[in-house]
Design a protein around this motif. Structure first.
Motif, mmCIF file in Angstrom:
data_model
loop_
_atom_site.group_PDB
_atom_site.id
_atom_site.type_symbol
_atom_site.label_atom_id
_atom_site.label_comp_id
_atom_site.label_asym_id
_atom_site.label_seq_id
_atom_site.Cartn_x
_atom_site.Cartn_y
_atom_site.Cartn_z
ATOM 1 N N THR A 45 66.457 69.505 83.284
ATOM 2 C CA THR A 45 67.351 69.450 82.172
ATOM 3 C C THR A 45 66.557 69.753 81.231
ATOM 4 O O THR A 45 66.982 70.495 80.076
ATOM 5 N N ILE A 46 65.450 69.449 80.888
ATOM 6 C CA ILE A 46 64.326 69.723 79.866
ATOM 7 C C ILE A 46 64.085 71.367 79.989
ATOM 8 O O ILE A 46 64.120 71.659 78.953
ATOM 9 N N ILE A 55 65.546 65.332 85.500
ATOM 10 C CA ILE A 55 65.159 65.249 84.162
ATOM 11 C C ILE A 55 64.335 66.504 83.806
ATOM 12 O O ILE A 55 64.659 67.014 82.806
ATOM 13 N N LEU A 56 63.379 67.028 84.719
ATOM 14 C CA LEU A 56 62.611 68.185 84.323
ATOM 15 C C LEU A 56 63.372 69.338 84.289
ATOM 16 O O LEU A 56 63.447 70.183 83.297
ATOM 17 N N LYS A 82 63.185 62.286 88.457
ATOM 18 C CA LYS A 82 62.363 63.137 87.557
ATOM 19 C C LYS A 82 62.547 64.594 87.810
ATOM 20 O O LYS A 82 62.600 65.266 86.651
ATOM 21 N N GLN A 101 57.472 65.947 75.204
ATOM 22 C CA GLN A 101 58.685 65.557 75.845
ATOM 23 C C GLN A 101 58.535 64.938 77.282
ATOM 24 O O GLN A 101 59.009 63.787 77.542
ATOM 25 N N LEU A 102 57.497 65.480 78.045
ATOM 26 C CA LEU A 102 57.141 65.159 79.240
ATOM 27 C C LEU A 102 56.563 63.692 79.279
ATOM 28 O O LEU A 102 56.641 62.978 80.051
ATOM 29 N N THR A 103 55.788 63.643 78.204
ATOM 30 C CA THR A 103 54.943 62.294 78.159
ATOM 31 C C THR A 103 55.997 61.224 77.739
ATOM 32 O O THR A 103 55.971 60.151 78.354
ATOM 33 N N GLU A 104 56.954 61.499 77.066
ATOM 34 C CA GLU A 104 57.810 60.570 76.566
ATOM 35 C C GLU A 104 58.784 60.047 77.793
ATOM 36 O O GLU A 104 59.249 59.081 77.841
ATOM 37 N N LEU A 105 58.941 60.986 78.564
ATOM 38 C CA LEU A 105 59.806 60.502 79.689
ATOM 39 C C LEU A 105 59.062 59.731 80.713
ATOM 40 O O LEU A 105 59.570 59.342 81.775
ATOM 41 N N GLY A 106 57.608 59.904 80.311
ATOM 42 C CA GLY A 106 56.924 58.933 81.331
ATOM 43 C C GLY A 106 56.221 59.578 82.592
ATOM 44 O O GLY A 106 55.769 58.965 83.740
ATOM 45 N N ARG A 150 57.083 70.608 74.860
ATOM 46 C CA ARG A 150 57.285 70.378 76.135
ATOM 47 C C ARG A 150 56.425 69.207 76.567
ATOM 48 O O ARG A 150 56.765 68.349 77.429
#
Length: 90
Positions: free
Chosen positions: A8-9, A5-6, A2, A25-30, A22
Motif C-alpha cells: 500500500t505504501i 501495508i508495504l 506488513k 513512514q516505515l518507521t511509523e508503521l513499526g 518512505r
C-alpha cells in the motif's frame, strides 16, 4: 499483514512521487531497525550504485546471511526504488 501495508505504501508513493518520507513512514508503521537498514541499503544500491558501477551495491553480507529482516528489507528497497526510477533503467 506488513506485506500488505508495504505494498500500500509503495502504491501511494508511486502515485504521490514521495521519496524522502518512505523511511519515516516505515518507521511509523513499526518496522524494525534491521528491516529499515536493509531497505535503505537496497534502495541506495538500486538508485546510486547501479548507475555508477564503481562502488558496487551497498550490502552487509554477514548481516544479510544472518538477519532475515535485513535481507528482506534490502530486497524490498531494491525492488521499490527500481519501480520509482524505471525510466532510468529502460
Amino acid at each position: 499483514m506488513k506485506t500488505i501495508i508495504l505494498v500500500t505504501i509503495v502504491y501511494l508513493c508511486l502515485l504521490s512521487g514521495c521519496s524522502s518520507s518512505r523511511h519515516q513512514q516505515l518507521t511509523e508503521l513499526g518496522f524494525e531497525r534491521a528491516y529499515l537498514d536493509g531497505y535503505q541499503d537496497g534502495c541506495y544500491s538500486r538508485t546510486v550504485a547501479a548507475t555508477t558501477h564503481q562502488n558496487g551495491f551497498r550490502r552487509d553480507p554477514e548481516r544479510s546471511m544472518v538477519v532475515t529482516k535485513y535481507r528482506r528489507g534490502w530486497q524490498d528497497g531494491f525492488d521499490h526504488c527500481y519501480s520509482d526510477d524505471r525510466n532510468t533503467y529502460l
